[in-house]
Design an enzyme around this catalytic site. Structure first.
Site, PDB file in Angstrom:
ATOM      1  CE  LYS A  35       7.983  -2.807   5.543  1.00 32.54           C
ATOM      2  NZ  LYS A  35       6.544  -2.822   4.748  1.00 32.54           N
ATOM      3  CG  ASP A  83       8.262  -0.511   2.374  1.00 29.44           C
ATOM      4  OD1 ASP A  83       6.916  -0.895   2.328  1.00 29.44           O
ATOM      5  OD2 ASP A  83       8.561   0.588   2.579  1.00 29.44           O
TER       6      ASP A  83
HETATM    7  P1  NDP Z   1       8.706   3.696  -3.691  1.00 31.63           P
HETATM    8  O1  NDP Z   1      10.021   3.830  -3.300  1.00 31.63           O
HETATM    9  O2  NDP Z   1       8.325   3.191  -5.156  1.00 31.63           O
HETATM   10  O3  NDP Z   1       7.797   5.295  -3.995  1.00 31.63           O
HETATM   11  C1  NDP Z   1       7.695   6.090  -2.728  1.00 31.63           C
HETATM   12  C2  NDP Z   1       7.310   7.359  -3.089  1.00 31.63           C
HETATM   13  O4  NDP Z   1       7.009   7.993  -1.952  1.00 31.63           O
HETATM   14  C3  NDP Z   1       8.026   8.353  -3.982  1.00 31.63           C
HETATM   15  O5  NDP Z   1       7.516   8.842  -4.896  1.00 31.63           O
HETATM   16  C4  NDP Z   1       8.651   8.929  -2.869  1.00 31.63           C
HETATM   17  O6  NDP Z   1       9.335  10.176  -3.551  1.00 31.63           O
HETATM   18  C5  NDP Z   1       7.730   9.213  -1.994  1.00 31.63           C
HETATM   19  N1  NDP Z   1       8.121   9.401  -0.594  1.00 31.63           N
HETATM   20  C6  NDP Z   1       9.146   8.462  -0.126  1.00 31.63           C
HETATM   21  N2  NDP Z   1       9.290   8.893   1.260  1.00 31.63           N
HETATM   22  C7  NDP Z   1       8.813  10.121   0.986  1.00 31.63           C
HETATM   23  C8  NDP Z   1       8.764  11.253   2.388  1.00 31.63           C
HETATM   24  N3  NDP Z   1       9.376  11.104   3.396  1.00 31.63           N
HETATM   25  N4  NDP Z   1       8.202  12.373   2.225  1.00 31.63           N
HETATM   26  C9  NDP Z   1       7.510  12.554   0.796  1.00 31.63           C
HETATM   27  N5  NDP Z   1       7.487  11.542  -0.166  1.00 31.63           N
HETATM   28  C10 NDP Z   1       8.056  10.362   0.293  1.00 31.63           C
HETATM   29  O7  NDP Z   1       7.980   3.026  -2.637  1.00 31.63           O
HETATM   30  P2  NDP Z   1       6.275   2.363  -2.716  1.00 31.63           P
HETATM   31  O8  NDP Z   1       5.588   2.997  -3.713  1.00 31.63           O
HETATM   32  O9  NDP Z   1       6.552   0.689  -2.732  1.00 31.63           O
HETATM   33  O10 NDP Z   1       5.785   2.835  -1.244  1.00 31.63           O
HETATM   34  C11 NDP Z   1       5.040   3.594  -0.856  1.00 31.63           C
HETATM   35  C12 NDP Z   1       3.976   3.432   0.347  1.00 31.63           C
HETATM   36  O11 NDP Z   1       3.406   2.384   0.259  1.00 31.63           O
HETATM   37  C13 NDP Z   1       5.076   3.305   1.614  1.00 31.63           C
HETATM   38  O12 NDP Z   1       4.575   3.720   2.706  1.00 31.63           O
HETATM   39  C14 NDP Z   1       5.267   1.709   1.728  1.00 31.63           C
HETATM   40  O13 NDP Z   1       5.287   1.293   3.101  1.00 31.63           O
HETATM   41  C15 NDP Z   1       3.492   1.536   1.301  1.00 31.63           C
HETATM   42  N6  NDP Z   1       3.511   0.063   0.886  1.00 31.63           N
HETATM   43  C16 NDP Z   1       4.191  -0.568  -0.327  1.00 31.63           C
HETATM   44  C17 NDP Z   1       3.724  -1.735  -0.830  1.00 31.63           C
HETATM   45  C18 NDP Z   1       4.407  -2.372  -1.916  1.00 31.63           C
HETATM   46  O14 NDP Z   1       4.083  -3.331  -2.255  1.00 31.63           O
HETATM   47  N7  NDP Z   1       5.495  -1.683  -2.418  1.00 31.63           N
HETATM   48  C19 NDP Z   1       2.695  -2.707  -0.046  1.00 31.63           C
HETATM   49  C20 NDP Z   1       1.838  -1.940   0.818  1.00 31.63           C
HETATM   50  C21 NDP Z   1       2.316  -0.603   1.180  1.00 31.63           C
HETATM   51  P3  NDP Z   1      10.899  10.140  -3.741  1.00 31.63           P
HETATM   52  O15 NDP Z   1      11.265   9.510  -4.856  1.00 31.63           O
HETATM   53  O16 NDP Z   1      11.423  11.489  -3.614  1.00 31.63           O
HETATM   54  O17 NDP Z   1      11.794   9.679  -2.488  1.00 31.63           O
HETATM   55  O1  2IT Z   2       3.835  -2.909   3.489  1.00 28.82           O
HETATM   56  C1  2IT Z   2       3.659  -3.822   2.640  1.00 28.82           C
HETATM   57  O2  2IT Z   2       2.858  -4.608   3.022  1.00 28.82           O
HETATM   58  C2  2IT Z   2       4.884  -4.404   1.867  1.00 28.82           C
HETATM   59  N1  2IT Z   2       5.729  -3.489   1.538  1.00 28.82           N
HETATM   60  C3  2IT Z   2       4.742  -5.518   0.870  1.00 28.82           C
HETATM   61  C4  2IT Z   2       5.378  -6.614   1.673  1.00 28.82           C
HETATM   62  C5  2IT Z   2       5.568  -7.843   0.874  1.00 28.82           C
HETATM   63  O3  2IT Z   2       5.874  -8.927   1.684  1.00 28.82           O
HETATM   64  O4  2IT Z   2       4.914  -8.151  -0.137  1.00 28.82           O
END
Ligand code: NDP
Ligand code: 2IT
Length: 449
Positions: A122, A162
């Site tokens: 990561k 992420d």
């Molecule tokens: P994005 O940046 O697309 O969206 C993040 C969302 O979460 C936004 O709505 C953001 O609000 C909110 N957020 C972020 N930080 C905070 C905080 N500290 N408090 C409250 N709200 C918060 O990210 P993703 O959708 O990709 O990721 C969301 C979650 O999913 C994370 O935990 C990530 O690690 C996990 N994840 C993502 C994967 C992926 O493929 N993208 C895969 C597996 C897990 P704001 O816009 O206000 O910051």
């Molecule tokens: O937390 C996760 O699994 C991710 N942000 C996706 C990682 C990836 O390599 O697609």
């Protein structure tokens, strides 16, 4: 177990998120270590908690006013026993070593569960893309990659997105890598479709979390049709969670960002979701605007520092936390259970605090931890790597079919391992044990490296 926590806490006393992630795995795998003296003798646990490599670097860049800015860049190369390091990059002001080590640690076991050959890593930066122009984001990404490029490669370490890293950032990062190395390879995943990306990668984490929920429900002979669902976040994972819920006949009633949340009792239908996608991905606006556009919805300001989050205090059947770590505390968990929620499928990484998890397990509800439930994203990243190596692209149906089968297999593998290690129905024990055993066996085979 106590020894391992002592070691980790003495070495890095301030890394509380990392301690939290290690503690969960160490507790879960106790029965594995009891049955396998060879893991204890080879000190697998002691080795698995120590990253193979940690890279930290300065990222200087110039803003639109010509001022010099300095951020910190990181890449944690946690474990390469079963494949090249693989895992996302997070750009958020809260990013520090503890958060990235917890994410890299979780990634090792998650990736093992996907059945694909990927190690865990990561990275990211404390850079905040919010409020920055595209040109500033580009200059930051270029400076970040100028250093990161020395450490990654399609057979070494393959980053992806992420929080704060989506298609725009991956594009700028890839462009710079290509220029530095003079090679066009699958060094990043989450690329756009026209230049090496995979169909379904943007959708994969959200779709996967919904498929996982459907699998959990099927153990009770139920489906998602007609279920009311609480979803947090409004980014990549939350959006495609809603999309799949709509398709399966469920009703999502909440979304949020770091400022607050909306509750729409009528449900977020596809035209409302289109609005959210435009708002978040194109205009980069705030979720508050949803309630301005759809006045029947309510908007409430919320902060992670509050005692509890009212988003989790509505009557519902299922919850899909899809924002960030520790967004559900003990009080929230109790509210969820009291409101009748009996399915939790974690799109985010470690969104539930240890107290919250205890409440879910004690209540006997279907609790799908992030490592298992959100593995669909990295799984389709693995499929993007396969397509890049073959120099072919697979159809939407093919990739979605793989994703669906992988989520089913993670579900059944977790249930089987939970049974084998004495905690039937406990996905926490099951997923941690199954992921751990795969990595531990590979480490044993490969000797002391
Ligand atoms: P994005 O940046 O697309 O969206 C993040 C969302 O979460 C936004 O709505 C953001 O609000 C909110 N957020 C972020 N930080 C905070 C905080 N500290 N408090 C409250 N709200 C918060 O990210 P993703 O959708 O990709 O990721 C969301 C979650 O999913 C994370 O935990 C990530 O690690 C996990 N994840 C993502 C994967 C992926 O493929 N993208 C895969 C597996 C897990 P704001 O816009 O206000 O910051
Ligand atoms: O937390 C996760 O699994 C991710 N942000 C996706 C990682 C990836 O390599 O697609």
């Amino acid at each position: 177990m106590n020894d391992i926590m002592q070691i980790v806490m003495n070495r890095d006393p301030d890394e509380k998120e990392f301690h939290q992630a290690v503690h969960e795995v160490a507790e879960s795998v106790k029965p594995v270590l009891e049955q396998h003296p060879e893991y204890r003798q080879a000190r697998i646990m002691e080795r698995i908690v120590e990253p193979e490599r940690v890279i930290m670097f300065r990222v200087p860049w110039e803003d639109d006013q010509g001022e010099v800015r300095v951020n910190r860049g990181f890449r944690i190369e946690m474990n390469s026993a079963i494949g090249p390091y693989k895992g996302g990059l997070r750009f958020h002001p809260s990013v520090n070593l503890s958060i990235l080590k917890f994410l890299a640690f979780e990634q090792v076991f998650k990736n093992a569960l996907t059945t694909l050959p990927m190690g865990g890593g990561k990275g990211g930066s404390d850079f905040d893309p919010k409020g920055k122009s595209d040109a500033e984001v580009m200059r930051f990404c270029q400076s970040f990659m100028l250093e990161l490029a020395r450490h990654i490669g399609p057979d070494t370490d393959v980053p992806a997105g992420d929080i704060g890293v989506g298609a725009r950032e991956i594009g700028f990062l890839f462009g710079m890598y290509k220029r530095i190395r003079n090679e066009f390879t699958g060094v990043l995943t989450g690329k756009s479709l026209g230049w090496g990306g995979s169909l379904i990668r943007p959708e994969a984490t959200g779709y996967g979390a919904v498929y996982f929920a459907a699998e959990m429900l099927s153990t009770r002979h139920e489906t998602l049709a007609g279920k009311t669902c609480l979803v947090s976040g409004s980014g990549n994972v939350a959006q495609y969670t809603c999309e799949k819920l709509i398709e399966l006949g469920a009703k999502a009633v909440t979304l949020s960002d770091s400022s607050g949340y909306i509750y729409d009792e009528e449900g977020i239908d596809s035209s409302k979701l289109d609005f959210v996608m435009q708002l978040k991905n194109v205009r980069r606006g705030r979720i508050r605007e949803y309630a301005e556009k759809y006045p029947q919805a309510i908007y409430k300001e919320v902060s992670l520092a509050d005692d509890f989050n009212p988003l989790w205090d509505h009557p519902a059947d299922c919850a899909f936390p899809s924002a960030t770590q520790n967004e559900i505390n003990g009080k929230d968990a109790q509210n969820l259970v009291n409101n009748g929620v009996y399915v939790i499928s974690e799109g985010a990484n470690m969104p539930s605090t240890p107290d919250a998890i205890d409440i879910f397990l004690d209540a006997g509800i279907l609790y799908g931890l992030g490592k298992a439930a959100n593995a669909g994203g990295v799984a389709v990243s693995g499929l993007e790597m396969s397509q890049n190596s073959q120099r072919l692209s697979w159809s939407r149906e093919e990739v979605d079919g793989y994703l669906h089968r992988i989520m089913k297999s993670i579900h059944s593998t977790s249930l089987e391992a939970a049974e084998r290690y004495g905690s039937p129905g406990n996905y926490v024990v099951g997923a941690n044990c199954a992921g751990f055993v795969k990595v531990a066996n590979a480490m044993l085979d490969q000797g002391l490296v």
